[in-house]
Design an enzyme around this catalytic site. Sequence first.
Site, PDB file in Angstrom:
ATOM      1  CD  GLU A  75      -7.247   5.265  -5.022  1.00  0.00           C
ATOM      2  OE1 GLU A  75      -8.210   5.973  -4.660  1.00  0.00           O
ATOM      3  OE2 GLU A  75      -6.546   4.601  -4.225  1.00  0.00           O
ATOM      4  CG  HIS A 106      -3.793   9.017   0.059  1.00  0.00           C
ATOM      5  ND1 HIS A 106      -4.542   9.728   0.989  1.00  0.00           N
ATOM      6  CD2 HIS A 106      -4.521   7.915  -0.250  1.00  0.00           C
ATOM      7  CE1 HIS A 106      -5.664   9.074   1.226  1.00  0.00           C
ATOM      8  NE2 HIS A 106      -5.683   7.975   0.496  1.00  0.00           N
ATOM      9  CG  HIS A 113      -1.902   1.068   1.307  1.00  0.00           C
ATOM     10  ND1 HIS A 113      -2.045   1.888   2.412  1.00  0.00           N
ATOM     11  CD2 HIS A 113      -2.841   1.476   0.422  1.00  0.00           C
ATOM     12  CE1 HIS A 113      -3.031   2.739   2.205  1.00  0.00           C
ATOM     13  NE2 HIS A 113      -3.535   2.514   0.998  1.00  0.00           N
TER      14      HIS A 113
END
Length: 293
Positions: A152, A84, A42
Amino acid sequence: MYARVVAVVCTALLGAAAFLLPHNDARAGDVAKGPAPLVIGHRGAAAYAPENTLASIDKAAAMGVSWVENDVQRTKDGELVVIHDDSLRRTTNVKQLFPGRSPWKVKDFTAAEIARLDAGSWFGHQYAGTRVPTLTQYMREVEHNHQKLLLEIKNPQLYPGIERETLKVLGNEGWLDRRHLAGRLIVQSFSADSLRIVHDLAPAVRTALLGTPLVADLHQYAAFTDGINPSYGTISTGYVTSVHAFKGPHGRPLTVFAWTVDDAAVAQRVERYGVDGVITNKADVVRAALQAP
């Protein structure tokens, strides 16, 4: 630019046949279901190095983690960067360097301004001077490390056109060829609309929807999505079995990657659910618990 994207998409279509293999065929690459779930780092190795940086994916590589996950957003002048949060505040020194520009949104800063930020000191003094990487820099480091990527598209509603721009970078870096598409790349998002755009532009690219949609709605997503990636606390054996019952656009059962699992007991529990992958900040802990590669 449009002609370039069309060329990239045409190249991507050459990889489509790779996804017509059976779900358990080893030739389909690491994405295929095996004896243990895939372990995906992650934001790299986020428990051990500053997240979403080159240092983090290098740490993951040093730990033997072949799959890493990242987050892509866009600067004021159109550069794709790996970070992020939609704000730079938490993981950089932007508040100190640009004190009068609250709330320090990524989209309000140029690539040159972001390149000046320290994205490592917040994590530990040994990472002082670590930078926020551009997506191009990130892709080159992933390639250098022979890693695989769960990419992502973050907050696509803030960045109209980011899907096409992401595919352009991937194409420029050689990631839309048959070899990469056969088992080294998945694009995920919380936005079904964003994934639909990716699928329409580059049908050979494998995609995954973040979240836990209702089983009754899975048939809609299976038209353009190859996997469902839910929070581990929202699933059960029954849910995973239901997801596997649907085939995605490449003719194979939908996969399930659960996030974010950092505990050995939880990892073993979601493995019993039948998940295909586990996304974790602590890949060493999860790999040991699952006896996974």
